[in-house]
Design a protein around this motif. Structure first.
Motif, short mmCIF file in Angstrom:
data_model
loop_
_atom_site.label_atom_id
_atom_site.label_comp_id
_atom_site.label_asym_id
_atom_site.label_seq_id
_atom_site.Cartn_x
_atom_site.Cartn_y
_atom_site.Cartn_z
N THR A 266 33.38 76.51 -17.43
CA THR A 266 32.21 77.40 -17.33
C THR A 266 32.60 78.81 -17.78
O THR A 266 32.91 79.03 -18.92
N SER A 267 32.56 79.76 -16.85
CA SER A 267 32.95 81.15 -17.13
C SER A 267 33.69 81.68 -15.92
O SER A 267 33.72 81.05 -14.85
N VAL A 268 34.29 82.87 -16.05
CA VAL A 268 35.08 83.44 -14.96
C VAL A 268 34.21 83.73 -13.74
O VAL A 268 34.56 83.38 -12.61
N ILE A 274 31.73 79.06 -7.80
CA ILE A 274 31.97 77.65 -7.46
C ILE A 274 33.06 77.53 -6.41
O ILE A 274 32.95 76.76 -5.45
N VAL A 275 34.15 78.29 -6.59
CA VAL A 275 35.26 78.24 -5.63
C VAL A 275 34.81 78.72 -4.26
O VAL A 275 35.14 78.12 -3.23
N LEU A 276 34.04 79.81 -4.20
CA LEU A 276 33.56 80.33 -2.92
C LEU A 276 32.66 79.33 -2.21
O LEU A 276 32.76 79.13 -1.00
N ILE A 277 31.78 78.68 -2.96
CA ILE A 277 30.90 77.66 -2.37
C ILE A 277 31.73 76.50 -1.83
O ILE A 277 31.48 75.99 -0.72
N ALA A 278 32.76 76.09 -2.58
CA ALA A 278 33.62 75.00 -2.13
C ALA A 278 34.38 75.38 -0.86
O ALA A 278 34.53 74.56 0.06
N VAL A 279 34.85 76.65 -0.78
CA VAL A 279 35.57 77.11 0.41
C VAL A 279 34.65 77.12 1.63
O VAL A 279 35.02 76.67 2.73
#
Length: 301
Positions: A266-268, A274-279
């Motif tokens: 995707t993009s930075v 995405i990482v924050l939602i996964a955490v």
């Protein structure tokens, strides 16, 4: 999906996770033991990077032999000074500590701008780290592993192993674990808890300085580089389990791989989301992290 591209992104994520692990190790120690949220921890990474730059300027290509002790001792002394002058006076006041260390981080960033400018300063890795290890043949034909990134990964493993040995096999580690379990009981048994706090904070700061050495060899050092790592470092501490060294290592690998893979697809900015939602989703399932430590201090907080 191209297997070489995917493997390359995973390797990049592993090298980024190595830096992230070193930054998070200090946070895991100080937050797990002292319950201190140090927002200036990222700036200790920055200081380690600038000390590496100064060593490279003064010593030339063979600067690494001096950069490691200079960065470790310099940031450890700075961390000890911060603990004595500020942190020690704010124990039990987490909001005040957060605001005070955030202010210190801004001061350190501005000081770096005055001394080195607002643009990044590059550090050229020694010649023996300038090459790449390239695979030939098979499904990963052409995949390149830069020597400098392999070196950073090896550095993080060495530091992780040293910290693990220190905490599990040394007298100092026994005292740290005792204070982490019950500060009052450890003090009653003769452990100087103030001294343990100071040494743990200095050790965590020194490890951040070592992370700065690794970072300086793979990316330019600038006054705001610490802010780019501090949020992810806190995520590593929370996901791994507060105070858990092994949990932090596993969390750093997972988050580093996720970030690199998401950035490649995707993009930075979207990758960070995405990482924050996964955490957040993970913490709903395991709110104490992957490998939480048993501590009365943490249970009472």
């Amino acid at each position: 999906m191209d297997a070489v591209f995917l493997a390359g992104q995973m390797f990049t994520g592993l090298s980024v996770a190595s830096i992230l692990l070193l930054v998070a190790l200090g946070l895991a120690l100080s937050f797990g033991l002292m319950r201190v949220i140090n927002m200036a921890h990222g700036e200790l990474l920055m200081v380690g990077g600038y000390l590496t730059y100064l060593c490279a300027q003064q010593l030339g290509p063979n600067f690494l032999w001096a950069a490691f002790p200079v960065a470790f001792l310099g940031t450890a002394l700075l961390g000890a000074l911060l603990e004595v002058l500020v942190i020690r006076r704010l124990y039990g006041r987490p909001l005040d500590t957060l605001l005070a260390t955030f202010g210190i981080s801004l001061i350190m960033q501005q000081a770096a701008r005055q001394l080195f400018g607002s643009t990044g300063v590059p550090v050229t890795a020694p010649g023996w780290l300038a090459g790449t290890l390239t695979l030939h043949g098979g499904p990963l034909d052409g995949l390149a592993f830069p020597h400098v990134r392999l070196f950073v990964i090896a550095l993080s493993l060495l530091v992780l192993g040293s910290v693990w040995w220190l905490l599990t096999r040394s007298r100092f580690g026994m005292q740290v674990r005792a204070v982490n379990q019950s500060r009052e009981m450890a003090s009653a048994l003769g452990v100087n808890t103030r001294r343990v706090d100071l040494l743990v904070f200095a050790l965590g700061s020194g490890i951040a300085g070592l992370a700065g050495v690794g970072l300086a060899m793979i990316a330019p050092v600038n006054p705001t580089v610490g802010g780019a790592y501090i949020v992810n470092a806190f995520l590593v501490v929370v996901v791994g389990g507060v105070g858990s060294v092994l949990g932090g290592a596993v969390a750093a690998l997972i988050l580093g791989a996720m970030t690199a893979l998401a950035e490649g697809l995707t993009s930075v900015s979207l990758a960070q989301a995405i990482v924050l939602i996964a955490v957040v989703a993970f913490l709903q399932w395991k709110p104490r992290g992957l490998l939480p430590t048993q501590s009365r201090a943490l249970e009472e907080a």
